[in-house]
Design a protein around this motif. Structure first.
Motif, PDB file in Angstrom:
ATOM      1  N   VAL A  47     -40.142 -52.022 -21.621  1.00 56.74           N
ATOM      2  CA  VAL A  47     -40.033 -52.698 -20.318  1.00 56.74           C
ATOM      3  C   VAL A  47     -38.804 -53.602 -20.382  1.00 56.74           C
ATOM      4  N   VAL A  48     -37.944 -53.504 -19.370  1.00 50.97           N
ATOM      5  CA  VAL A  48     -36.757 -54.358 -19.304  1.00 50.97           C
ATOM      6  C   VAL A  48     -36.938 -55.343 -18.153  1.00 50.97           C
ATOM      7  N   LEU A  49     -36.928 -56.615 -18.492  1.00 51.84           N
ATOM      8  CA  LEU A  49     -37.103 -57.684 -17.517  1.00 51.84           C
ATOM      9  C   LEU A  49     -35.798 -58.451 -17.371  1.00 51.84           C
ATOM     10  N   ARG A  62     -32.216 -48.586 -11.609  1.00 52.08           N
ATOM     11  CA  ARG A  62     -33.400 -48.462 -12.475  1.00 52.08           C
ATOM     12  C   ARG A  62     -33.105 -48.768 -13.929  1.00 52.08           C
ATOM     13  N   SER A  63     -32.058 -49.567 -14.180  1.00 50.67           N
ATOM     14  CA  SER A  63     -31.820 -50.038 -15.542  1.00 50.67           C
ATOM     15  C   SER A  63     -32.847 -51.096 -15.928  1.00 50.67           C
ATOM     16  N   PHE A  64     -33.339 -51.848 -14.945  1.00 49.19           N
ATOM     17  CA  PHE A  64     -34.357 -52.871 -15.153  1.00 49.19           C
ATOM     18  C   PHE A  64     -35.640 -52.440 -14.460  1.00 49.19           C
ATOM     19  N   ASP A  65     -36.759 -52.836 -15.046  1.00 41.90           N
ATOM     20  CA  ASP A  65     -38.063 -52.547 -14.442  1.00 41.90           C
ATOM     21  C   ASP A  65     -38.531 -53.684 -13.541  1.00 41.90           C
ATOM     22  N   LEU A  66     -38.115 -54.904 -13.860  1.00 45.33           N
ATOM     23  CA  LEU A  66     -38.518 -56.099 -13.127  1.00 45.33           C
ATOM     24  C   LEU A  66     -37.348 -57.080 -13.147  1.00 45.33           C
ATOM     25  N   ALA A  67     -37.320 -57.990 -12.187  1.00 47.13           N
ATOM     26  CA  ALA A  67     -36.288 -59.019 -12.207  1.00 47.13           C
ATOM     27  C   ALA A  67     -36.777 -60.263 -11.480  1.00 47.13           C
ATOM     28  N   VAL A  68     -36.588 -61.412 -12.122  1.00 41.95           N
ATOM     29  CA  VAL A  68     -36.824 -62.705 -11.478  1.00 41.95           C
ATOM     30  C   VAL A  68     -35.485 -63.122 -10.895  1.00 41.95           C
ATOM     31  N   THR A  69     -35.393 -63.133  -9.571  1.00 43.41           N
ATOM     32  CA  THR A  69     -34.103 -63.322  -8.933  1.00 43.41           C
ATOM     33  C   THR A  69     -34.255 -64.105  -7.635  1.00 43.41           C
ATOM     34  N   LEU A 112     -40.048 -62.107  -7.626  1.00 42.14           N
ATOM     35  CA  LEU A 112     -40.152 -61.065  -8.644  1.00 42.14           C
ATOM     36  C   LEU A 112     -39.918 -59.734  -7.955  1.00 42.14           C
ATOM     37  N   ASP A 113     -38.797 -59.106  -8.257  1.00 34.94           N
ATOM     38  CA  ASP A 113     -38.407 -57.857  -7.604  1.00 34.94           C
ATOM     39  C   ASP A 113     -38.570 -56.698  -8.580  1.00 34.94           C
ATOM     40  N   MET A 114     -38.758 -55.506  -8.046  1.00 42.29           N
ATOM     41  CA  MET A 114     -38.881 -54.312  -8.873  1.00 42.29           C
ATOM     42  C   MET A 114     -38.467 -53.093  -8.059  1.00 42.29           C
ATOM     43  N   PRO A 115     -38.069 -52.013  -8.727  1.00 40.23           N
ATOM     44  CA  PRO A 115     -37.668 -50.811  -7.996  1.00 40.23           C
ATOM     45  C   PRO A 115     -38.810 -50.265  -7.151  1.00 40.23           C
ATOM     46  N   THR A 116     -38.462 -49.641  -6.049  1.00 42.01           N
ATOM     47  CA  THR A 116     -39.483 -49.056  -5.178  1.00 42.01           C
ATOM     48  C   THR A 116     -39.411 -47.537  -5.160  1.00 42.01           C
ATOM     49  N   ASN A 117     -38.438 -46.970  -5.870  1.00 45.74           N
ATOM     50  CA  ASN A 117     -38.251 -45.519  -5.807  1.00 45.74           C
ATOM     51  C   ASN A 117     -38.933 -44.760  -6.934  1.00 45.74           C
ATOM     52  N   HIS A 118     -39.753 -45.450  -7.732  1.00 45.85           N
ATOM     53  CA  HIS A 118     -40.562 -44.735  -8.729  1.00 45.85           C
ATOM     54  C   HIS A 118     -41.745 -45.620  -9.118  1.00 45.85           C
ATOM     55  N   VAL A 141     -46.648 -56.571 -17.839  1.00 46.91           N
ATOM     56  CA  VAL A 141     -45.586 -57.579 -17.966  1.00 46.91           C
ATOM     57  C   VAL A 141     -45.452 -58.346 -16.655  1.00 46.91           C
ATOM     58  N   ARG A 142     -45.584 -57.656 -15.549  1.00 53.73           N
ATOM     59  CA  ARG A 142     -45.523 -58.315 -14.240  1.00 53.73           C
ATOM     60  C   ARG A 142     -46.587 -59.411 -14.137  1.00 53.73           C
ATOM     61  N   LYS A 143     -47.796 -59.099 -14.581  1.00 47.22           N
ATOM     62  CA  LYS A 143     -48.871 -60.107 -14.552  1.00 47.22           C
ATOM     63  C   LYS A 143     -48.506 -61.312 -15.423  1.00 47.22           C
ATOM     64  N   ILE A 144     -47.925 -61.041 -16.581  1.00 49.08           N
ATOM     65  CA  ILE A 144     -47.546 -62.130 -17.486  1.00 49.08           C
ATOM     66  C   ILE A 144     -46.484 -63.017 -16.849  1.00 49.08           C
TER      67      ILE A 144
END
Length: 306
Positions: A95-97, A141-148, A270-276, A285-288
């Motif tokens: 997982v890449v955050l 899709r290089s990152f799975d999640l991002a705090v931005t 907390l953003d994340m891709p929507t295309n997969h 990890v998102r919950k954490i």
């Protein structure tokens, strides 16, 4: 398909036990039905698989060949089932955050520690970046999640917290009686700021325009740690979020004053891709991340919105 999983299992157990009767008992299938399955299989394959005797069954040469294939196939299926059940209980994977560079000192380590404690099989990588870099990494899709920043994230992003901004100076720079500073006063100071692609710079440019003011930029420096080093060396002051400076102010390495204006804060999501679809590891990890934000909010780092 002639050789389905059920028939492979029936044939393999009969071959291993050397008895239709014993296989019938173990498999929970009536012996006449089991015999019919084997005769049908032999007819469809066009060859005899079992030698039937009064003492049980033995394998023909064709039966030996078939068994050499069915045993590893059934073993692989069992391993796949086990791995899938284990994944449900113990999620694994990479997982890449991504985290804004100014927030990473406050958020990164607590998230890594909690992930290691709860899910040791998840390989979590934390990467810092500015808001535009994080946006691009999510899109490709290089990152799975991002705090931005909420300003650059997708509408579907989850609101996390609102963070107050502070004027930051060297140790002892501000009078201890000074609790807050107006935004107009802060903008008049000789400021060390990042380039215009960074979130805080965007917020400050916008706020200054609304007040009919301009930024007093002394130095443009990329990177929070480099900016803080420049502040300590007397190059100027800066405006940063509380999360970026909390540890430094507690340790007496920097001093700070909160900006009083309501528009001198920033909203993080907390953003994340929507295309997969996300994996189980990504969702854990998102919950954490959310739980860590809430915990740090209770300590006064920011106002949590989750």
């Amino acid at each position: 398909m002639i050789l389905d999983t059920m028939r492979m299992r029936y044939f393999t157990r009969i071959a291993q036990l050397g008895s239709l009767t014993r296989a019938s008992g173990e498999l929970g299938v009536a012996q006449p039905a089991l015999s019919l399955h084997m005769r049908t299989l032999e007819e469809q394959l066009g060859t005899q698989l079992l030698n039937r005797t009064s003492r049980g069954v033995t394998l023909t040469e064709a039966g030996e060949t078939l068994l050499s294939h069915t045993e590893p196939i059934l073993r692989a299926i069992a391993q796949a089932e086990h791995a899938t059940r284990e994944q449900a209980e113990f999620p694994t994977g990479e997982v890449v955050l991504g985290i804004l560079g100014s927030l990473s000192p406050a958020l990164g380590i607590p998230i890594l520690e909690e992930c290691r404690r709860r899910f040791p099989r998840i390989q979590l990588m934390v990467s810092e970046g500015d808001s535009q870099t994080l946006k691009s990494a999510l899109e490709n899709r290089s990152f799975d999640l991002a705090v931005t920043l909420g300003d650059v994230a997708k509408p579907s992003a989850t609101p996390l917290f609102e963070e107050a901004l502070y004027v930051v100076g060297p140790p002892g720079y501000f009078d201890k009686s000074l609790e807050t500073m107006s935004l107009s006063e802060a903008l008049a100071l000789p400021l060390i700021l990042p380039s215009q692609r960074h979130g805080i710079r965007i917020i400050l440019e916008r706020s200054a325009a609304m007040l009919g003011l301009s930024l007093n930029i002394a130095w443009v420096i990329e990177g929070v740690e480099s900016s803080k080093a420049a502040i300590r060396s007397g190059f100027g002051l800066s405006i940063l979020g509380r999360g970026a400076i909390h540890a430094d102010t507690v340790a007496g390495q920097l001093s700070s004053v909160k900006i009083a204006a309501a528009d001198a804060s920033r909203f993080l999501v907390l953003d994340m891709p929507t295309n997969h679809p996300p994996t189980r590891a990504v969702m854990e990890v998102r919950k954490i991340v959310v739980e860590t934000v809430v915990a740090l909010g209770r300590r006064g780092h920011w106002t949590a919105m989750v």
